[in-house]
Design a protein around this motif. Structure first.
Motif, PDB file in Angstrom:
ATOM      1  N   MET A   1       0.599  -1.238   0.092  1.00  0.00           N
ATOM      2  CA  MET A   1      -0.078  -0.086  -0.383  1.00  0.00           C
ATOM      3  C   MET A   1       1.006   1.381  -0.118  1.00  0.00           C
ATOM      4  SD  MET A   1      -3.340  -0.792   2.833  1.00  0.00           S
ATOM      5  CE  MET A   1      -2.594   1.035   3.399  1.00  0.00           C
ATOM      6  N   ASP A   2       0.196   2.208  -1.120  1.00  0.00           N
ATOM      7  CA  ASP A   2       1.784   3.134  -0.911  1.00  0.00           C
ATOM      8  C   ASP A   2       0.594   4.116  -0.232  1.00  0.00           C
ATOM      9  OD1 ASP A   2      -1.004   4.256  -2.541  1.00  0.00           O
ATOM     10  OD2 ASP A   2       0.018   3.791  -4.539  1.00  0.00           O
ATOM     11  N   LYS A   3       0.765   5.949  -0.382  1.00  0.00           N
ATOM     12  CA  LYS A   3       0.690   6.626   0.841  1.00  0.00           C
ATOM     13  C   LYS A   3      -0.886   7.191   0.257  1.00  0.00           C
ATOM     14  CE  LYS A   3       2.194  10.249  -2.666  1.00  0.00           C
ATOM     15  NZ  LYS A   3       2.905  11.732  -2.077  1.00  0.00           N
ATOM     16  N   PHE A   4      -1.014   6.838  -0.908  1.00  0.00           N
ATOM     17  CA  PHE A   4      -2.348   7.727  -1.857  1.00  0.00           C
ATOM     18  C   PHE A   4      -3.640   6.264  -0.571  1.00  0.00           C
ATOM     19  CE2 PHE A   4      -0.479   9.174  -4.827  1.00  0.00           C
ATOM     20  CZ  PHE A   4      -0.548  10.524  -4.707  1.00  0.00           C
ATOM     21  N   ASP A   5      -3.528   4.529  -0.905  1.00  0.00           N
ATOM     22  CA  ASP A   5      -4.122   4.065  -0.737  1.00  0.00           C
ATOM     23  C   ASP A   5      -3.815   3.920   0.760  1.00  0.00           C
ATOM     24  OD1 ASP A   5      -4.656   2.516  -3.174  1.00  0.00           O
ATOM     25  OD2 ASP A   5      -2.945   0.671  -2.691  1.00  0.00           O
ATOM     26  N   GLN A   6      -3.167   4.200   1.145  1.00  0.00           N
ATOM     27  CA  GLN A   6      -3.345   4.277   3.044  1.00  0.00           C
ATOM     28  C   GLN A   6      -4.567   5.716   3.529  1.00  0.00           C
ATOM     29  OE1 GLN A   6       0.881   5.298   4.303  1.00  0.00           O
ATOM     30  NE2 GLN A   6       1.140   2.696   4.391  1.00  0.00           N
ATOM     31  N   HIS A   7      -4.232   6.497   2.625  1.00  0.00           N
ATOM     32  CA  HIS A   7      -4.949   7.930   3.086  1.00  0.00           C
ATOM     33  C   HIS A   7      -6.102   7.676   2.432  1.00  0.00           C
ATOM     34  CE1 HIS A   7      -5.523  12.561   2.478  1.00  0.00           C
ATOM     35  NE2 HIS A   7      -6.068  11.985   3.088  1.00  0.00           N
ATOM     36  N   ILE A   8      -6.585   6.787   1.369  1.00  0.00           N
ATOM     37  CA  ILE A   8      -7.936   6.580   1.653  1.00  0.00           C
ATOM     38  C   ILE A   8      -8.226   5.563   2.257  1.00  0.00           C
ATOM     39  CG2 ILE A   8      -9.418   4.838  -0.902  1.00  0.00           C
ATOM     40  CD1 ILE A   8      -7.139   6.019  -2.786  1.00  0.00           C
ATOM     41  N   VAL A   9      -7.812   4.297   2.828  1.00  0.00           N
ATOM     42  CA  VAL A   9      -8.328   3.839   3.833  1.00  0.00           C
ATOM     43  C   VAL A   9      -8.533   4.242   5.134  1.00  0.00           C
ATOM     44  CG1 VAL A   9      -7.327   1.616   4.832  1.00  0.00           C
ATOM     45  CG2 VAL A   9      -7.462   1.309   2.507  1.00  0.00           C
ATOM     46  N   ALA A  10      -7.502   4.779   5.293  1.00  0.00           N
ATOM     47  CA  ALA A  10      -8.074   6.231   6.166  1.00  0.00           C
ATOM     48  C   ALA A  10      -9.192   6.656   6.863  1.00  0.00           C
ATOM     49  CB  ALA A  10      -7.294   6.990   6.686  1.00  0.00           C
ATOM     50  N   LEU A  11      -9.410   7.878   5.157  1.00  0.00           N
ATOM     51  CA  LEU A  11     -11.081   8.612   5.346  1.00  0.00           C
ATOM     52  C   LEU A  11     -12.240   7.150   5.441  1.00  0.00           C
ATOM     53  CD1 LEU A  11      -9.572  10.389   1.817  1.00  0.00           C
ATOM     54  CD2 LEU A  11     -10.075  11.294   4.443  1.00  0.00           C
ATOM     55  N   LEU A  12     -12.271   6.292   4.881  1.00  0.00           N
ATOM     56  CA  LEU A  12     -12.895   5.044   4.567  1.00  0.00           C
ATOM     57  C   LEU A  12     -13.394   4.612   5.974  1.00  0.00           C
ATOM     58  CD1 LEU A  12     -12.909   3.103   1.015  1.00  0.00           C
ATOM     59  CD2 LEU A  12     -14.273   4.746   1.619  1.00  0.00           C
ATOM     60  N   VAL A  13     -12.136   4.568   6.611  1.00  0.00           N
ATOM     61  CA  VAL A  13     -12.270   4.364   8.080  1.00  0.00           C
ATOM     62  C   VAL A  13     -13.120   4.779   8.488  1.00  0.00           C
ATOM     63  CG1 VAL A  13     -11.455   3.413  10.141  1.00  0.00           C
ATOM     64  CG2 VAL A  13     -10.311   2.721   8.344  1.00  0.00           C
ATOM     65  N   ALA A  14     -12.623   6.449   8.819  1.00  0.00           N
ATOM     66  CA  ALA A  14     -13.553   7.668   9.375  1.00  0.00           C
ATOM     67  C   ALA A  14     -15.312   7.624   8.527  1.00  0.00           C
ATOM     68  CB  ALA A  14     -13.021   9.096   8.748  1.00  0.00           C
ATOM     69  N   ASN A  15     -15.434   7.244   7.646  1.00  0.00           N
ATOM     70  CA  ASN A  15     -16.734   7.854   6.943  1.00  0.00           C
ATOM     71  C   ASN A  15     -16.563   6.723   5.562  1.00  0.00           C
ATOM     72  OD1 ASN A  15     -19.451   8.025   5.352  1.00  0.00           O
ATOM     73  ND2 ASN A  15     -18.119  10.455   5.516  1.00  0.00           N
ATOM     74  N   ALA A  16     -17.366   4.988   6.034  1.00  0.00           N
ATOM     75  CA  ALA A  16     -17.266   4.649   5.320  1.00  0.00           C
ATOM     76  C   ALA A  16     -18.494   4.754   4.415  1.00  0.00           C
ATOM     77  CB  ALA A  16     -17.833   2.911   5.941  1.00  0.00           C
ATOM     78  N   ARG A  17     -19.186   5.528   4.079  1.00  0.00           N
ATOM     79  CA  ARG A  17     -20.476   5.688   2.792  1.00  0.00           C
ATOM     80  C   ARG A  17     -19.373   7.645   2.200  1.00  0.00           C
ATOM     81  NH1 ARG A  17     -26.166   5.528   4.811  1.00  0.00           N
ATOM     82  NH2 ARG A  17     -26.152   7.499   2.923  1.00  0.00           N
ATOM     83  N   MET A  18     -18.314   7.678   2.557  1.00  0.00           N
ATOM     84  CA  MET A  18     -17.483   8.851   2.182  1.00  0.00           C
ATOM     85  C   MET A  18     -17.730   9.048   0.283  1.00  0.00           C
ATOM     86  SD  MET A  18     -13.701  10.941   2.652  1.00  0.00           S
ATOM     87  CE  MET A  18     -13.729  12.504   2.249  1.00  0.00           C
ATOM     88  N   ALA A  19     -18.455  10.183  -0.284  1.00  0.00           N
ATOM     89  CA  ALA A  19     -18.576   9.366  -1.913  1.00  0.00           C
ATOM     90  C   ALA A  19     -17.291   9.188  -3.007  1.00  0.00           C
ATOM     91  CB  ALA A  19     -19.404  10.750  -2.592  1.00  0.00           C
ATOM     92  N   VAL A  20     -16.678   8.624  -3.362  1.00  0.00           N
ATOM     93  CA  VAL A  20     -15.594   8.511  -4.285  1.00  0.00           C
ATOM     94  C   VAL A  20     -14.952  10.009  -4.753  1.00  0.00           C
ATOM     95  CG1 VAL A  20     -14.829   7.817  -6.260  1.00  0.00           C
ATOM     96  CG2 VAL A  20     -15.728   6.307  -5.140  1.00  0.00           C
ATOM     97  N   ALA A  21     -16.366  10.934  -4.918  1.00  0.00           N
ATOM     98  CA  ALA A  21     -16.021  12.270  -5.493  1.00  0.00           C
ATOM     99  C   ALA A  21     -14.937  13.111  -5.090  1.00  0.00           C
ATOM    100  CB  ALA A  21     -16.634  12.352  -6.114  1.00  0.00           C
ATOM    101  N   ALA A  22     -15.477  12.933  -3.950  1.00  0.00           N
ATOM    102  CA  ALA A  22     -15.330  13.365  -2.443  1.00  0.00           C
ATOM    103  C   ALA A  22     -13.475  12.644  -2.005  1.00  0.00           C
ATOM    104  CB  ALA A  22     -15.956  13.743  -0.674  1.00  0.00           C
TER     105      ALA A  22
END
Length: 141
Positions: free
Chosen positions: A1-22
């Protein structure tokens, strides 16, 4: 996992319903790139699902119960405990306790009924109840 994947996972952990655009705006990637990364993370098993985390109802009583048996057959005892809807989790743990239960009941009276029921099960020696007063840390990750 690179830094982008880690950031994406962190955002989804905080809010699993976060829109892909956001998410795309937040990580500074295109929506299609974020969608592809999420799909890859799911396929690799890094992301195994999206869940609703329910809060306890205001009147709900939560407790841990230590069960001590005369005869130590945890699987047999667990089969009986599965029939009690308030028993949410059961664990075998180290030490003198045979089984540790996590119990949620609508009221204190219902918790007492559950405890009484458990005390009447075959081979129960003792039941020790620990009422949860407050939750200091909740880290589902």
């Amino acid at each position: 996992m690179d830094k982008f994947d880690q950031h994406i996972v962190a955002l989804l952990v905080a809010n699993a319903r976060m829109a892909v655009a956001a998410i795309a705006r937040e990580v500074n990637l295109s929506r299609s790139a974020v969608s592809e990364r999420i799909r890859n993370l799911e396929q690799k098993g890094v992301i195994r699902g999206y869940h609703a985390r329910l809060g306890a109802a205001p009147a709900q009583v939560r407790a841990y119960m230590e069960l001590h048996y005369l005869v130590h057959r945890c699987e047999q005892h667990a089969a009986r405990l599965r029939n009690i809807p308030e028993v949410r989790q059961a664990f075998t743990i180290s030490g003198d306790t045979d089984i540790m239960l996590y119990v949620e009941a609508a009221t204190m009276a219902r918790l007492e009924e559950v405890r009484s029921h458990i005390e009447r099960l075959p081979d129960i020696k003792t039941v020790k109840t620990h009422i949860i007063l407050s939750e200091l840390i909740h880290n589902p990750g």
